[in-house]
Design a protein around this motif. Structure first.
Motif, PDB file in Angstrom:
ATOM      1  N   LEU A  76     -22.073 -26.438  76.524  1.00 14.69           N
ATOM      2  CA  LEU A  76     -23.425 -25.918  76.323  1.00 14.69           C
ATOM      3  C   LEU A  76     -23.763 -25.830  74.838  1.00 14.69           C
ATOM      4  CD1 LEU A  76     -26.013 -24.645  77.488  1.00 14.69           C
ATOM      5  CD2 LEU A  76     -24.856 -22.430  77.392  1.00 14.69           C
ATOM      6  N   THR A  77     -22.878 -25.226  74.057  1.00 17.34           N
ATOM      7  CA  THR A  77     -23.167 -25.049  72.636  1.00 17.34           C
ATOM      8  C   THR A  77     -23.183 -26.388  71.890  1.00 17.34           C
ATOM      9  OG1 THR A  77     -20.818 -24.514  72.325  1.00 17.34           O
ATOM     10  CG2 THR A  77     -22.357 -22.670  72.433  1.00 17.34           C
ATOM     11  N   LYS A  78     -22.295 -27.298  72.290  1.00 13.85           N
ATOM     12  CA  LYS A  78     -22.303 -28.636  71.682  1.00 13.85           C
ATOM     13  C   LYS A  78     -23.612 -29.354  71.997  1.00 13.85           C
ATOM     14  CE  LYS A  78     -18.847 -30.239  69.177  1.00 13.85           C
ATOM     15  NZ  LYS A  78     -19.077 -30.908  67.870  1.00 13.85           N
ATOM     16  N   SER A  79     -24.078 -29.210  73.227  1.00 15.41           N
ATOM     17  CA  SER A  79     -25.334 -29.852  73.640  1.00 15.41           C
ATOM     18  C   SER A  79     -26.521 -29.292  72.868  1.00 15.41           C
ATOM     19  CB  SER A  79     -25.556 -29.665  75.148  1.00 15.41           C
ATOM     20  OG  SER A  79     -24.514 -30.268  75.888  1.00 15.41           O
ATOM     21  N   LEU A  80     -26.423 -28.029  72.456  1.00 14.50           N
ATOM     22  CA  LEU A  80     -27.486 -27.396  71.682  1.00 14.50           C
ATOM     23  C   LEU A  80     -27.401 -27.728  70.189  1.00 14.50           C
ATOM     24  CD1 LEU A  80     -27.532 -23.886  73.393  1.00 14.50           C
ATOM     25  CD2 LEU A  80     -29.300 -25.651  73.558  1.00 14.50           C
ATOM     26  N   GLY A  81     -26.314 -28.408  69.803  1.00 11.07           N
ATOM     27  CA  GLY A  81     -26.204 -28.850  68.419  1.00 11.07           C
ATOM     28  C   GLY A  81     -25.192 -28.108  67.583  1.00 11.07           C
ATOM     29  N   ALA A  82     -24.261 -27.399  68.209  1.00  5.76           N
ATOM     30  CA  ALA A  82     -23.276 -26.632  67.451  1.00  5.76           C
ATOM     31  C   ALA A  82     -22.271 -27.542  66.751  1.00  5.76           C
ATOM     32  CB  ALA A  82     -22.540 -25.663  68.365  1.00  5.76           C
ATOM     33  N   VAL A  83     -21.849 -27.112  65.583  1.00  2.00           N
ATOM     34  CA  VAL A  83     -20.727 -27.730  64.885  1.00  2.00           C
ATOM     35  C   VAL A  83     -19.646 -26.658  64.802  1.00  2.00           C
ATOM     36  CG1 VAL A  83     -19.885 -28.740  62.734  1.00  2.00           C
ATOM     37  CG2 VAL A  83     -22.214 -29.238  63.524  1.00  2.00           C
TER      38      VAL A  83
END
Length: 232
Positions: A76-83
């Motif tokens: 989820l967080t990766k899909s939202l653009g998290a690094v």
């Protein structure tokens, strides 16, 4: 623009606007057509979604790797653009990823204190990664200051400062003295933003404060007019 992020933001926009009504001071300072690095203090879990909802555009955000321990949360967080970054060491892989995104013209949101400040609303020590990102990614920094913990169904405040660049160290070797100088510059801008936000919130209901604001706006318009004449 990240399509998944856009859909998620559209879904949570109204609920967060209702739950955490937020006044943005200095919103005109926020660049809309250039890549930026927004830097914000970190007080509660609501900081990231409130800033995302309140400010226009799409920005990747830096997150500690512990958040991604559970597969669904990581997806989820990766899909939202998290690094994801490992705070326990010099995580060169995440730094290269972040700088690469900036070089491609994308924006970043970062909370440079490195963790939530659970003690009070004063600034923790600012981490040096923001300096590396700004210089290597050739991106201006926008200080974003949140006033206290998010309060449900009560007015919250965010201050957006004027973008700045770390020009004093741009063409220097990023050794310890240069990094310390960059950290000091970011810290000073963040503390200045906090002082301005605190002053606004504490004096917003005073009649003389409103008059002072009107006078300042008129003075700013005159200054812009004269500046335009100088450029002609």
């Amino acid at each position: 623009m990240n399509l998944f992020y856009s859909i998620a933001k559209a879904i949570v926009y109204l609920p967060f606007k209702i739950l955490f009504p937020t006044k943005i001071i200095g919103k005109r300072n926020f660049p809309r057509k250039t890549k930026v690095i927004t830097v914000s203090n970190h007080i509660s879990w609501t900081d990231i979604p409130v800033v995302a909802v309140s400010l226009p555009g799409y920005r990747h955000f830096i997150a500690k790797k512990e958040i991604g321990r559970k597969p669904f949360v990581r997806w989820l967080t990766k899909s939202l653009g998290a690094v994801f970054v490992d705070r326990g060491k010099a995580d060169m892989a995440s730094m290269r990823e972040t700088i690469g995104l900036l070089k491609k013209g994308e924006s970043i949101s970062i909370f440079p204190e490195g963790t939530r400040n659970k003690v009070d609303t004063s600034m923790n020590e600012v981490k040096s990664g923001i300096v590396m990102f700004s210089v290597k990614g050739d991106a201006p920094v926008v200080p974003v200051m949140i006033y206290g913990k998010g309060r449900v169904f009560r007015r919250n405040y965010i201050y957006v400062g004027v973008p700045f660049e770390l020009t004093q160290i741009k063409n220097r070797r990023l050794d310890t003295p240069a990094m310390n100088e960059g950290v000091a510059a970011v810290t000073a801008k963040m503390e200045q933003a906090k002082e301005l936000l605190d002053f606004y919130v504490e004096n917003r209901k005073k009649k003389d404060f409103k008059l002072l604001c009107k006078q300042a706006k008129r003075a700013r318009k005159k200054a812009l007019k004269y500046a335009a004449g100088c450029d002609a």
